[in-house]
Design a protein around this motif. Structure first.
Motif, PDB file in Angstrom:
ATOM      1  N   UNK A  90      27.620  -0.954  61.365  1.00 22.56           N
ATOM      2  CA  UNK A  90      27.289  -2.225  61.686  1.00 22.56           C
ATOM      3  C   UNK A  90      27.318  -3.052  60.428  1.00 22.56           C
ATOM      4  N   UNK A  91      27.679  -4.344  60.513  1.00 21.48           N
ATOM      5  CA  UNK A  91      27.536  -5.504  59.159  1.00 21.48           C
ATOM      6  C   UNK A  91      26.718  -6.598  59.572  1.00 21.48           C
ATOM      7  N   UNK A  92      26.080  -6.724  58.656  1.00 19.05           N
ATOM      8  CA  UNK A  92      24.787  -7.876  58.926  1.00 19.05           C
ATOM      9  C   UNK A  92      25.028  -9.075  57.688  1.00 19.05           C
ATOM     10  N   UNK A  93      26.165  -9.124  57.530  1.00 13.70           N
ATOM     11  CA  UNK A  93      26.708 -10.366  56.481  1.00 13.70           C
ATOM     12  C   UNK A  93      26.207 -10.299  55.064  1.00 13.70           C
ATOM     13  N   UNK A  94      26.341  -8.976  54.716  1.00 17.59           N
ATOM     14  CA  UNK A  94      25.399  -8.885  53.247  1.00 17.59           C
ATOM     15  C   UNK A  94      26.728  -9.424  52.208  1.00 17.59           C
ATOM     16  N   UNK A  95      26.091  -9.848  50.930  1.00 18.57           N
ATOM     17  CA  UNK A  95      26.622 -10.494  50.162  1.00 18.57           C
ATOM     18  C   UNK A  95      27.027  -9.557  48.829  1.00 18.57           C
ATOM     19  N   UNK A  96      26.876  -8.272  48.539  1.00 18.51           N
ATOM     20  CA  UNK A  96      27.000  -7.632  47.419  1.00 18.51           C
ATOM     21  C   UNK A  96      28.444  -7.430  46.942  1.00 18.51           C
ATOM     22  N   UNK A  97      29.209  -7.356  48.015  1.00 19.25           N
ATOM     23  CA  UNK A  97      30.810  -6.898  47.680  1.00 19.25           C
ATOM     24  C   UNK A  97      31.164  -8.379  47.079  1.00 19.25           C
ATOM     25  N   UNK A  98      31.068  -9.502  47.752  1.00 19.06           N
ATOM     26  CA  UNK A  98      31.567 -10.905  47.077  1.00 19.06           C
ATOM     27  C   UNK A  98      30.911 -11.018  45.719  1.00 19.06           C
ATOM     28  N   UNK A  99      29.555 -10.806  45.833  1.00 17.05           N
ATOM     29  CA  UNK A  99      29.057 -10.820  44.467  1.00 17.05           C
ATOM     30  C   UNK A  99      30.010  -9.989  43.369  1.00 17.05           C
ATOM     31  N   UNK A 100      30.086  -8.900  43.765  1.00 20.23           N
ATOM     32  CA  UNK A 100      30.943  -8.046  42.442  1.00 20.23           C
ATOM     33  C   UNK A 100      32.208  -8.752  42.325  1.00 20.23           C
ATOM     34  N   UNK A 101      33.092  -9.339  43.499  1.00 22.62           N
ATOM     35  CA  UNK A 101      34.428  -9.938  43.184  1.00 22.62           C
ATOM     36  C   UNK A 101      34.159 -11.258  42.186  1.00 22.62           C
ATOM     37  N   UNK A 102      32.917 -11.877  42.588  1.00 25.53           N
ATOM     38  CA  UNK A 102      32.689 -12.980  41.652  1.00 25.53           C
ATOM     39  C   UNK A 102      32.698 -12.766  40.067  1.00 25.53           C
ATOM     40  N   UNK A 103      31.769 -11.759  39.907  1.00 24.71           N
ATOM     41  CA  UNK A 103      31.739 -11.380  38.743  1.00 24.71           C
ATOM     42  C   UNK A 103      33.063 -10.921  37.896  1.00 24.71           C
ATOM     43  N   UNK A 104      33.758 -10.003  38.618  1.00 27.78           N
ATOM     44  CA  UNK A 104      34.974  -9.681  38.316  1.00 27.78           C
ATOM     45  C   UNK A 104      35.745 -10.789  37.837  1.00 27.78           C
ATOM     46  N   UNK A 105      36.015 -11.736  38.729  1.00 24.74           N
ATOM     47  CA  UNK A 105      36.512 -13.001  38.634  1.00 24.74           C
ATOM     48  C   UNK A 105      36.267 -13.779  37.431  1.00 24.74           C
ATOM     49  N   UNK A 106      35.144 -13.816  37.135  1.00 20.97           N
ATOM     50  CA  UNK A 106      34.760 -14.365  35.936  1.00 20.97           C
ATOM     51  C   UNK A 106      34.952 -13.887  34.403  1.00 20.97           C
ATOM     52  N   UNK A 107      34.916 -12.404  34.879  1.00 20.47           N
ATOM     53  CA  UNK A 107      35.159 -11.702  33.432  1.00 20.47           C
ATOM     54  C   UNK A 107      36.747 -11.423  33.277  1.00 20.47           C
ATOM     55  N   UNK A 108      37.699 -11.469  34.326  1.00 20.88           N
ATOM     56  CA  UNK A 108      39.044 -10.921  33.920  1.00 20.88           C
ATOM     57  C   UNK A 108      39.978 -12.158  34.692  1.00 20.88           C
ATOM     58  N   UNK A 109      39.765 -13.066  35.504  1.00 19.09           N
ATOM     59  CA  UNK A 109      40.652 -14.125  35.923  1.00 19.09           C
ATOM     60  C   UNK A 109      41.731 -13.426  36.615  1.00 19.09           C
ATOM     61  N   UNK A 110      41.423 -12.028  36.976  1.00 13.98           N
ATOM     62  CA  UNK A 110      42.379 -11.420  37.801  1.00 13.98           C
ATOM     63  C   UNK A 110      42.443 -11.956  39.266  1.00 13.98           C
ATOM     64  N   UNK A 111      43.818 -12.699  39.753  1.00 10.63           N
ATOM     65  CA  UNK A 111      43.433 -13.259  41.068  1.00 10.63           C
ATOM     66  C   UNK A 111      43.351 -12.043  42.483  1.00 10.63           C
ATOM     67  N   UNK A 112      43.505 -11.079  41.949  1.00  8.92           N
ATOM     68  CA  UNK A 112      43.068 -10.030  43.165  1.00  8.92           C
ATOM     69  C   UNK A 112      41.798 -10.272  43.609  1.00  8.92           C
TER      70      UNK A 112
END
Length: 659
Positions: free
Chosen positions: A547-569
Motif C-alpha cells: 500500500x501507499x499512504x502518501x508518505x513524504x520521505x522519498x521526496x524529502x530525500x530528493x529535496x535535500x539532494x537537489x539543494x546539495x548537488x543541483x543535479x536535475x535528476x
C-alpha cells in the motif's frame, strides 16, 4: 445190427468233433470275453488316466488363464505406468524448457542489469569526483566560517544587532522569496551546507503545478471535513483520531511557505477560537508533539514574518506543551507513549512489554526546545534534553539504538534496530537538534557521529542483483534485508550532517545511493507509486507491504539532494512522483487519496487524505521546485513533520533567530 453199430460209430465221432469245436468256440469266446474284459479294464484305466490328465490339463489351463490374466493385468498396469511416465516426462520436458527460457531471460536481465550497473558505476565515479570537490569546498568554507565566527564571538557582547528586529512586524509577498526572515542568522553564524556555493533557481511551472495540487487537497478538506483531523475524499466527510483539527494545524506552515497568507490567518483564527485541549482524553504523546506542538510553534514563527507575531498561537502552544509535559513524569524521565490531556495520566502500550518506543522518546527535543525559546521557560527543554542524556548513558558501542527502551530504567529492552518505523526520527533528531540549538552541545554531535558510523558500517547495504543501495534493519546482530519508505529520510540526514563529518564525500555518496533507491521503489511499480516497504533478495528488489499512504520521505530525500548537488535528476524524480499521484489519486470533488496496491494500474484506492500529505509531502515537493531562498537551510531546520523551525544563534545566548 451191423447198421445200428455203424450209425452209432459214426454218431460218436460226430459228437466228439462237435464237442471239440464247441469247446474251441467256448475257449475262443472265453478268450474274446477275457480279452474284451481285459481291454475294457485297460480302457477304463486309460479313461481314468485320460480323465486325470483332462483334469490336470483343465487345472493347468486355469492356472495358465489366471497367470495370463495376471500378466495381462500387470501388463495393463505397466502400460498405464509407462503412459503416466510418458506424460510426466513430457511435463518435465515442458517445465525444463520453461525453466530454461526463464533462466535465459533472467541471464539476459542480469546481463542488462550488469551493464546498467556498470554504467551507473561510471556515473557514480563521476559524481564522486564532483562530490569530492564539493566536500573540499565545504571544508574550506567551514574553516572560513569558523574563523569568522571566532572573530564575531570575540567582538560580540550580546546578540547580533539585527536580533532587535525579532518582534517587529513584516509581511511576505504572495510568492515568498525568503529574504525577509526576522532575526536571520548572519553569515558567520550560519550552519554549513553542502552545495551552498551553487544557487538553485525555481522551476516555476512545476512549482505552480504542485501548489495547485495542494490547493485542491486543501479546498476538499475545507468543503467536507473542516475542523476534523483528516478528509475522506471519496466519502466527502471528515474523521478524527487526534481530535485536534489535525489538518488545520499541520497545513499552516505549508500555507506560509506557499505564500497563502489569508488562508494561514483563517487557520490561526480557528486555532485560537476552536482548538481546546481540556476534554481530549488519551492522545499519542509523540504524534501530538510533532504535529500539534511543532505545527503551532512553526506557525507562530511564520506569523512574525508574514504580518506580526500572533501571540494567540504561542498561547495555544504553551497550553498543549504544559499538558504534554506530564508525560515525562517517569522514573527515567523518558516520556510515556500516551498521555491524558485532562488528567495528566500517562501509559505505555502492552504490546511493547511496557517499554517506550525509541522514536517516541527521542523525537520531541526540537519542539520542547523551541517552546522554551519562545516562552522564556527553560523547564520544557530541560526535561526533553534529559531524554537524550539518558540515552547517552546507555548508548550502544556501535551507535545503533534499539527500538524499545524502559521508562523505568532508561535501558534498552530489545536488540532490533531499524531506521524505519519506530526508530527512524530518533537518529534524525540527534543532528537536527544539535543544529537547531546553535551547534553548542558537542556530546549530542558525538552521539550522532557514533550512530551514523554504525549506520554506514552495519545497515547501509548494496544489493547484489541490481546494485541498489538500501538501509537494512538488524536484529540480534543479523541483517534483515528490508527497507521501509520511512527510511528514505536517511539520505536527507546524511546531507545535513555531511559538512560536519570526517567523511563528507562518503556520506554524500551514501545519500545519493539511498535517494536513488527510493526513486526505484516508485519506478518499478505499475502505478508509479512506492509500496510501504521493499525487500531485497536473490530476485532483487520486490514490494513488501504493497500500500501507499502518501508518505513524504522519498521526496524529502530528493529535496535535500537537489539543494546539495543541483543535479536535475532529483527534480525529475519528484516530477514523476507528482504525475503518478495526479493520475491515480486525485478525487475530482476535492482531495487526494492513497492506494491499496501499488503493483497494479489503475490501483485500488483507499479513502484517506493524510495530514502529513499537507504538512510534509506537498511541502517538500513544492520546495524541490523552489529557489534556495525559499526556506534556506542555513536559517531553518525541519522537524520530523516538516514544520520549519528557525535555527538558534551559536553566539550570545544561543537562541537568536526566529520570531
Amino acid at each position: 445190427m451191423r447198421t445200428a453199430k455203424a450209425i452209432g460209430k459214426k454218431g460218436s465221432g460226430l459228437c466228439s468233433r462237435t464237442s471239440i469245436i464247441l469247446y474251441i468256440l467256448i475257449l475262443v469266446l472265453v478268450y474274446i470275453v477275457a480279452t474284451m474284459s481285459l481291454a475294457a479294464s485297460s480302457a477304463k484305466k486309460r479313461i481314468a488316466i485320460l480323465e486325470k490328465e483332462k483334469l490336470e490339463l483343465a487345472a493347468a489351463h486355469d492356472e495358465d488363464h489366471q497367470a495370463h490374466s495376471e500378466d495381462h493385468k500387470a501388463l495393463s498396469v505397466e502400460q498405464k505406468k509407462r503412459e503416466a511416465d510418458k506424460v510426466f516426462l513430457a511435463s518435465q520436458s515442458e517445465q525444463l524448457a520453461a525453466d530454461l527460457e526463464v533462466k535465459t531471460k533472467a541471464l539476459k536481465t542480469a546481463k542488462s542489469a550488469q551493464d546498467k550497473l556498470k554504467e551507473q558505476l561510471d556515473i557514480t565515479k563521476q559524481k564522486a569526483e564532483e562530490l569530492k570537490k564539493l566536500a573540499k569546498e565545504a571544508v574550506e568554507k567551514a574553516k572560513a566560517d569558523e574563523k569568522a565566527k571566532t572573530e564575531k564571538k570575540e567582538a560580540a557582547d550580546a546578540k547580533p544587532a539585527d536580533k532587535k528586529e525579532d518582534k517587529e512586524g513584516g509581511r511576505r509577498d504572495k510568492e515568498p522569496s525568503g529574504t525577509k526572515i526576522k532575526g536571520a542568522l548572519p553569515e558567520g553564524d550560519k550552519p554549513l551546507l553542502m552545495g551552498s556555493d551553487k544557487k538553485g533557481e525555481a522551476d516555476l511551472e512545476r512549482q505552480a503545478a504542485v501548489k495547485a495540487m495542494f490547493m485542491h487537497s486543501w479546498d476538499g478538506y475545507k468543503k467536507f471535513a473542516w475542523g476534523t483531523d483528516e478528509l475522506m475524499p471519496r466519502t466527502r466527510a471528515g474523521h478524527n483520531w487526534l481530535n485536534q483539527g489535525g489538518s488545520i494545524v499541520d497545513s499552516m506552515s505549508t500555507l506560509a511557505v506557499m505564500g497563502e497568507v489569508e488562508e494561514f490567518k483563517k487557520n490561526a483564527e480557528w486555532v485560537k477560537a476552536q482548538l481546546h485541549f481540556e476534554a481530549k482524553g488519551d492522545v499519542s504523546f509523540f504524534e501530538t508533539t510533532i504535529r500539534v506542538l511543532g505545527g503551532l510553534l512553526s506557525a507562530y514563527e511564520f506569523s512574525c514574518d508574514l504580518y506580526a507575531c500572533d501571540e494567540g498561537l504561542l498561547t495555544k502552544a504553551k497550553d498543549i506543551g504544559d499538558r504534554l509535559l506530564k508525560a515525562f513524569n517517569t522514573p527515567s524521565g523518558l516520556p510515556y507513549a500516551s498521555i491524558n490531556l485532562a488528567s495528566g495520566h500517562g501509559s505505555t502500550p502492552g504490546w511493547t512489554g511496557g517499554a517506550a518506543i525509541l522514536a517516541e522518546v527521542a523525537t520531541v527535543q526540537m519542539e520542547f526546545s523551541a517552546l522554551s525559546k519562545h516562552t522564556g521557560d527553560p523547564h520544557y527543554e530541560e526535561v526533553a534534553m534529559k531524554c537524550f542524556r539518558t540515552l547517552e548513558k546507555n548508548h550502544p558501542a556501535n551507535g545503533l539504538m534499539p527500538l524499545y527502551v524502559s521508562v523505568q530504567t532508561g535501558a534498552y529492552t530489545s536488540n532490533h534496530v531499524s531506521l524505519g518505523a519506530m526508530g527512524d526520527s530518533a537518529f534524525e533528531y540527534l543532528i537536527k537538534t544539535w543544529i537547531l540549538r546553535g551547534r553548542r552541545e558537542q556530546w549530542l554531535k558525538d552521539m550522532y557521529d557514533k550512530s551514523v558510523d554504525g549506520i554506514q558500517k552495519h545497515l547501509v547495504k548494496t544489493a547484489q542483483i541490481d546494485g541498489h543501495v538500501y538501509v537494512a534493519e538488524n536484529k540480534g546482530g543479523s541483517p534483515i534485508h528490508k527497507m521501509d519508505h520511512l527510511a528514505c529520510f536517511v539520505a536527507g540526514m546524511f546531507v545535513i550532517g555531511a559538512p560536519y563529518s570526517n567523511d563528507p564525500t562518503g556520506h554524500l555518496t551514501s545519500a545519493t545511493g539511498v535517494a536513488e533507491t527510493c526513486f526505484q521503489m516508485y519506478h518499478k511499480q505499475a502505478s508509479g507509486l512506492s509500496p510501504e516497504n521493499v525487500e531485497f533478495g536473490g530476485g532483487g528488489m520486490r514490494a513488501g507491504a504493497v500500500y501507499n499512504i502518501q508518505r513524504p520521505e522519498a521526496v524529502e530525500a530528493w529535496f535535500y539532494m537537489w539543494r546539495a548537488t543541483k543535479d536535475p535528476i532529483w527534480r525529475d524524480h519528484g516530477w514523476a512522483m507528482y504525475q503518478a499521484f495526479e493520475k491515480h489519486c486525485k478525487v475530482e470533488s476535492g482531495g487526494y487519496v492513497g492506494v491499496r496496491d501499488v503493483r497494479v494500474a489503475p490501483p485500488p484506492l483507499d479513502d484517506t487524505q493524510q495530514t502529513f500529505w499537507l504538512a510534509e509531502t506537498l511541502k517538500y515537493l513544492y520546495l524541490l521546485f523552489s529557489d534556495d531562498d525559499t526556506i534556506p537551510l542555513d536559517q531553518y531546520v525541519f522537524n520530523t513533520e516538516a514544520h520549519p523551525l528557525k535555527i538558534w544563534s551559536s553566539v550570545g545566548d544561543g537562541k537568536g533567530g526566529g520570531g
